[in-house]
Motif scaffolding. Structure first.
Motif, short mmCIF file in Angstrom:
data_model
loop_
_atom_site.label_atom_id
_atom_site.label_comp_id
_atom_site.label_asym_id
_atom_site.label_seq_id
_atom_site.Cartn_x
_atom_site.Cartn_y
_atom_site.Cartn_z
N THR A 96 68.61 6.96 -79.94
CA THR A 96 67.73 7.60 -80.92
C THR A 96 67.10 6.54 -81.80
O THR A 96 67.65 5.45 -81.97
N LYS A 97 65.90 6.88 -82.33
CA LYS A 97 65.21 5.98 -83.25
C LYS A 97 64.96 6.67 -84.58
O LYS A 97 64.86 7.90 -84.66
N ASN A 98 64.83 5.86 -85.63
CA ASN A 98 64.53 6.41 -86.95
C ASN A 98 63.01 6.43 -87.16
O ASN A 98 62.24 6.10 -86.25
N ASP A 100 61.17 4.46 -88.69
CA ASP A 100 60.56 3.14 -88.59
C ASP A 100 60.54 2.60 -87.16
O ASP A 100 60.30 1.42 -86.93
N ASP A 101 60.83 3.48 -86.21
CA ASP A 101 60.84 3.13 -84.78
C ASP A 101 61.90 2.10 -84.45
O ASP A 101 61.76 1.32 -83.51
N GLU A 102 62.98 2.13 -85.21
CA GLU A 102 64.10 1.24 -84.94
C GLU A 102 65.22 2.03 -84.27
O GLU A 102 65.41 3.22 -84.56
N GLU A 104 68.44 3.64 -83.74
CA GLU A 104 69.40 4.11 -84.74
C GLU A 104 70.79 4.25 -84.14
O GLU A 104 71.78 3.84 -84.72
#
Length: 371
Positions: A96-98, A100-102, A104
């Motif tokens: 999964t990403k947050n 900010d496209d990081e 997670e």
């Protein structure tokens, strides 16, 4: 030199050089792809086969095995036969990403697994030598070590470049290959009439059955013959020369006398002749990857008459034999009457495929008759 299946990846410097060169060509572009390189090209093409992108039809067939639309599939040769072992397993990560496209959280991660490296017993120096010797002719040749069973060469000519086949032949290339000799045809997996090379097998079968006395002579005048009192009409077995002397087993082998071995087949009779051929592995698949056609003694109608039986005694009739199987049959005379197990992988174990095809006494006798 042995053949090793492997992936070949270009060095970074080679990629940089190619990119720089292509930039000089207006409209040219390139992309990097992983793929199989076949370093021996046409010399081993029919043996190695090649990989290609999986087709929609094959994807439907293989989807339950985890194949996807971007996968490749072995099309011919050992690429096809060893597909399950060479393929390996794809890896992947589910995460999964947050905002900010990081990344997670990693939910699931599977490491990719390489396929096997399979090292063959093929001696590439010998493979190349035989390939060159056949030259422009259409033909095939196999070589096997007579006592440990290692398959040393499997050659088919004419051939093709599997590196081109892997990316897809152009229409011009495919048109060039549509010839009578058919470069795509793998000749060493086919079966052929063995001719006079079968006479040793007829001798062995007769010796084992007790119908052939090696010292007994056959005295036939002229170049043609049919059994006395036969209903063969105008058909006769012919030989190349009239030797003008009685012929025993040794002379029959030296002269390659069709008449002698035709009579030996008739002396055996259909049942004993067929049973002896089965002892040599006729009707059975070779104990190797399933790419070789099976040798057969007769067509679908069986042994139709005595003419066919007589002709079979010297390797004609309807006998069809795979060339590697023929080589295996001859290993009996140097292995105390046992037929060696063929070995194609370097770490494979030597052994016996057919035990006691003939007695050691008869194996020694046949070997002496050839020397």
């Amino acid at each position: 030199m042995k053949y090793l299946f492997r992936f070949i990846l270009p060095q970074a410097s080679e990629i940089d050089w190619a990119e720089e060169e292509l930039r000089q060509i207006p409209g040219a572009s390139y992309k990097e792809v992983d793929g199989r390189e076949y370093p021996y090209g046409e010399v081993a093409a029919h043996l190695t086969g090649y990989l290609r992108d999986i087709t929609a039809e094959k994807l439907e067939e293989y989807k339950d095995k985890g194949y996807g639309p971007n996968d490749k599939l072995g099309q011919t040769g050992l690429e096809r036969a060893y597909e399950d072992r060479l393929r390996g397993e794809s890896g992947g990560t589910l995460y999964t990403k947050n905002a900010d496209d990081e990344i997670e959280e990693t939910i699931l991660e599977t490491e990719p697994e390489d396929g096997e490296d399979i090292t063959l017993t093929i001696n590439m120096d010998l493979q190349q030598e035989i390939f060159d010797e056949i030259g422009d002719d259409a033909g095939t040749a196999t070589a096997i070590h007579p006592t440990n069973g290692q398959v040393l060469a499997l050659v088919s000519q004419p051939s093709y470049d599997p590196n081109l086949a892997a990316v897809g032949f152009t229409s011009r290339q495919r048109e060039d290959m549509e010839t009578e000799d058919n470069p795509l045809l793998n000749r060493f997996v086919q079966t052929y009439s063995p001719g006079s090379t079968f006479k040793l097998l007829t001798a062995a079968i007769g010796l084992e059955a007790g119908t052939l006395d090696p010292s007994e002579t056959l005295d036939v005048q002229g170049k043609s013959w049919q059994p006395e009192g036969s209903d063969w009409g105008g058909y006769e077995v012919t030989r190349v020369h009239d030797y003008e002397e009685p012929v025993d087993l040794r002379k029959a082998l030296v002269y390659s006398d069709n008449i002698y071995f035709a009579e030996q087949a008739l002396n055996l009779g259909e049942d004993a002749f067929s049973s002896g051929a089965e002892d040599f592995g006729f009707g059975e698949e070779l104990p190797l990857p399933a790419i070789f056609h099976t040798s057969s003694l007769t067509g679908d109608e069986g042994m139709r008459n005595d003419i066919q039986l007589a002709d079979s005694g010297y390797g004609q009739g309807e006998i069809l034999m795979n060339p590697l199987h023929l080589g295996l049959a001859y290993t009996t005379i140097v292995n105390q009457g046992n037929m060696i197990q063929p070995v194609l992988e370097l770490d494979g174990e030597s052994g016996i495929w057919k035990e006691a095809v003939m007695s050691q006494e008869h194996a020694d006798l046949l070997q002496a008759r050839f020397s």
